[in-house]
Design an enzyme around this catalytic site. Structure first.
Site, PDB file in Angstrom:
ATOM      1  N   HIS A  67       0.834  -1.196   0.000  1.00 31.97           N
ATOM      2  CA  HIS A  67       0.000   0.000   0.000  1.00 31.97           C
ATOM      3  C   HIS A  67       0.869   1.246   0.000  1.00 31.97           C
ATOM      4  O   HIS A  67       2.044   1.209   0.394  1.00 31.97           O
ATOM      5  CB  HIS A  67      -0.938   0.014   1.211  1.00 31.97           C
ATOM      6  N   CYS A 177     -20.156   7.387 -40.171  1.00 34.51           N
ATOM      7  CA  CYS A 177     -19.900   6.440 -41.260  1.00 34.51           C
ATOM      8  C   CYS A 177     -19.128   7.179 -42.350  1.00 34.51           C
ATOM      9  O   CYS A 177     -19.056   8.407 -42.332  1.00 34.51           O
ATOM     10  CB  CYS A 177     -21.204   5.853 -41.809  1.00 34.51           C
TER      11      CYS A 177
END
Length: 651
Positions: A67, A177
């Protein structure tokens, strides 16, 4: 604070392939970075190592809990790994650590101590740790913790308070597109409708042919749970840094909208990290294949090229039409014989001649971001001029054309991308001159040398293709099958890769055509357009004549396809193809192929690359072209009637 509030599924790795303490630390830190928990990976790792110098964080029982409290941590978080054979973590009991948690704590408060205390209480239960070590998936690992925490701390489990309505939107989306016409808006509508059905607030940005609409704001991006990118071309994604992003093809936005939204809602999407240099949506989510990325780079070039091809091509076609109406001879000056025709042809030629630089430029830009524009534009222009080392000003025998522009866009773009990576190691003092001096200067040199070297080779290939098309045009036995093939391709995926491949091939060849001399490219263009017109018309005919094959909703929307088909918008057939693919797609392919073959057999030509019935004056032998369209559409309709049985009868 519950452990399950701090530990994400993306932050868990079961059966990690690590053999040393150092490898375990690296893996756990990378999981924190993947989850978006860190501001500075190196600083956080330094904190972990410093803590280990003070004494091992192995607690025995085959468990370790490294930690660190660090300013590099955005918010308190946990990651975890299981290691089948364990690693030597310096346990006071001398055992190998097989279960390792890593705590990331912020500088304010003592959250890491609370998490440590909670974990220690839970890990005292040996059956719990055994279950965690045996977990097969991250989700199973997380479920085991949730169950233990609920059983061990029941006072924390209460009926959840009604969630306050979240500001902004839960899910954001971008659709795009290559042409920016049909697929873009169909995907946006499908996603919006699915969001309404699921009770999920959603906003969709459309990157259409008229530019971006309904643009996502910075505040909306910050507040959302995640972003869906349903696009077949690159879109701007650096703004999504640190948010979960799922990138997929635009067709999935049309056909799988609920599935895409649920991926975001269920937190199944990894956090996207932009490198702040290359702004490519193909990298978002990291879930796309190399082939998919290639396609998106190509479509980025094609989508920007199309307006130049269409507008310029129609102007050139009008020039031929004006000269034809004036009775000008079809010689080498045809199309410029009268002043008005010459004006149209000159202006159209200027626009049309931008086709190759635009194509190559935006392919390279999709790969290498803004610095790629230079190499692409110059590469495309050199491909069009046929520049060589011996003739840098251009050589007509070395013009590499469409293929050379593709090569320039992709290879030059990748080379510049590599140059950008190399320049990352330069001193920070040079950061400001990289985009204005280093990239342009080196990029120009790269593309200049590359194109002068490859143009002679590509020019031979390009000339061979042009001569081949010319020979086919003189031989119906060759041109008819070719036109049938390309027309059929237009109906395979109706706007997808096959459709675009056929269209781009025809548009690329269009500039090589000469009326009265080399009409093959014009015949191919006519076949490709008719192949794209047939599917919607065949659907419209079927819903009108064979009504018992379709639902009330399908019949209601059918007539619209007459207009879409005649306008050369193939995408009108997509909803029907999606609902009945095994019946609709083969029928449309056959109908389009028949129409394309007949168009070539009748000697029909088309000088404009788009427009449907709106460019009828530019069609050679228009009556026979219309007949070919009718026959192809009827064939598609009849085949569809055979394959698709009435809906009120058993198949």
């Amino acid at each position: 604070m519950r452990i399950t509030d701090l530990l994400k599924r993306e932050g868990i790795m079961v059966n990690a392939n690590v053999s040393t303490k150092s490898e375990a630390i690296d893996t756990l830190v990378k999981l924190h970075d993947k989850c978006g928990n860190l501001n500075d990976v190196a600083a956080y790792k330094a904190g972990i190592l410093k803590r280990e110098e003070e004494g091992t964080t192995a607690i025995g029982m085959e468990v370790a809990i490294p930690h660190a409290k660090s300013a590099a941590v955005k918010a308190p978080a946990l990651t975890a790994i299981t290691v089948q054979n364990g690693v030597d973590y310096g346990s006071p009991e001398g055992d190998m650590s097989k279960l390792i948690f890593m705590i990331a704590a912020t500088m304010d408060g003592d959250v890491h101590l609370d998490v440590l205390a909670r974990l220690m209480q839970m890990l005292m239960h040996e059956d719990f740790t055994d279950k965690l070590k045996a977990a097969k998936t991250p989700q199973e690992f997380l479920n085991i913790i949730d169950a233990q925490e609920t059983a061990q701390f029941p006072d924390e489990v209460a009926a959840p308070a009604p969630a306050a309505k979240k500001d902004g939107y839960q899910v954001l989306a971008v659709t795009a597109c290559p042409t920016g016409i049909a697929h873009t808006y169909m995907a946006a509508e499908a996603l919006q409708k699915a969001g309404d059905e699921l009770g999920v607030t959603i906003k969709v940005e459309t990157n259409g042919s008229g530019g971006a609409k309904n643009v996502l704001t910075a505040a909306e991006i910050a507040a959302c749970d995640g972003i869906i990118i349903a696009a077949d071309k690159s879109v701007e994604t650096a703004r999504f840094d640190g948010k979960p992003v799922y990138s997929t093809k635009v067709a999935d936005g049309i056909h799988k909208p609920q599935e895409l939204i649920n991926k975001i809602v269920n937190k199944e999407v990894p956090v996207f990290h932009s490198d702040k240099k290359a702004d490519n949506s193909a990298d978002a989510g990291g879930n796309e294949s190399f082939g998919r990325k290639l396609y998106k780079h190509l479509m980025n070039g094609v989508s920007h090229m199309l307006p130049f091809v269409v507008a310029g091509g129609i102007f050139i076609a009008l020039a031929f039409l004006i000269d034809a109406l004036s009775g000008a001879p079809q010689d080498g000056n045809f199309g410029s014989a009268t002043p008005v025709a010459a004006w149209f042809k000159t202006i159209g030629g200027v626009a049309f001649n931008f086709m190759l630089p635009i194509l190559a430029g935006f392919i390279a830009q999709s790969i290498a971001d803004r610095p790629g524009l230079l190499v692409g534009f110059v590469g495309g222009a050199l491909a069009a001029s046929g520049s060589t080392f011996a003739a840098p000003g251009g050589d007509s025998t070395s013009v590499s054309g469409f293929l050379g522009a593709l090569l320039a866009g992709f290879i030059a773009g990748w080379l510049l991308k590599m140059l950008e990576k190399l320049c990352d190691h330069l001193p920070r003092a040079l950061e400001g001159i990289k985009p204005v001096l280093i990239y342009p200067l080196a990029g120009l040199g790269i593309v200049g040398v590359m194109m002068c070297a490859v143009n002679p080779i590509m020019g031979i290939i390009n000339t061979g293709m042009t001569n081949g098309v010319s020979a086919m045009a003189q031989n119906p036995a060759l041109i008819v099958p070719l036109c049938a093939l390309l027309a059929g391709m237009m109906a395979i995926d109706m706007g997808g890769p096959f459709n675009k491949a056929a269209y781009v091939t025809a548009a690329g060849l269009l500039s090589t055509g000469v009326m009265g001399q080399n009409e093959g490219p014009f015949m191919i263009m006519a076949a490709v357009m008719i192949g794209g017109m047939v599917p919607p018309i065949a659907i419209a005919l079927s819903t009108t004549i064979f009504k018992n094959r379709w639902t009330a909703e399908e019949r209601k929307n059918g007539p619209v396809n007459f207009v879409m088909g005649l306008s050369f918008i193939t995408e009108g057939a997509i909803p029907y193809a999606a609902g009945h693919p095994l019946q609709v797609i083969p029928s449309c392919i056959v109908g389009s192929a028949v129409a394309g073959a007949l168009s070539a057999l009748f000697g029909c030509t088309l000088m404009a690359p788009h427009g449907g019935i709106f460019v009828l004056p530019t069609i050679g032998n228009p009556l026979m072209y219309f007949l070919a369209l009718v026959i192809g559409s009827v064939v598609g309709m009849l085949m569809l009637a055979i394959l698709k049985r009435p809906i009120n009868k058993k198949a």
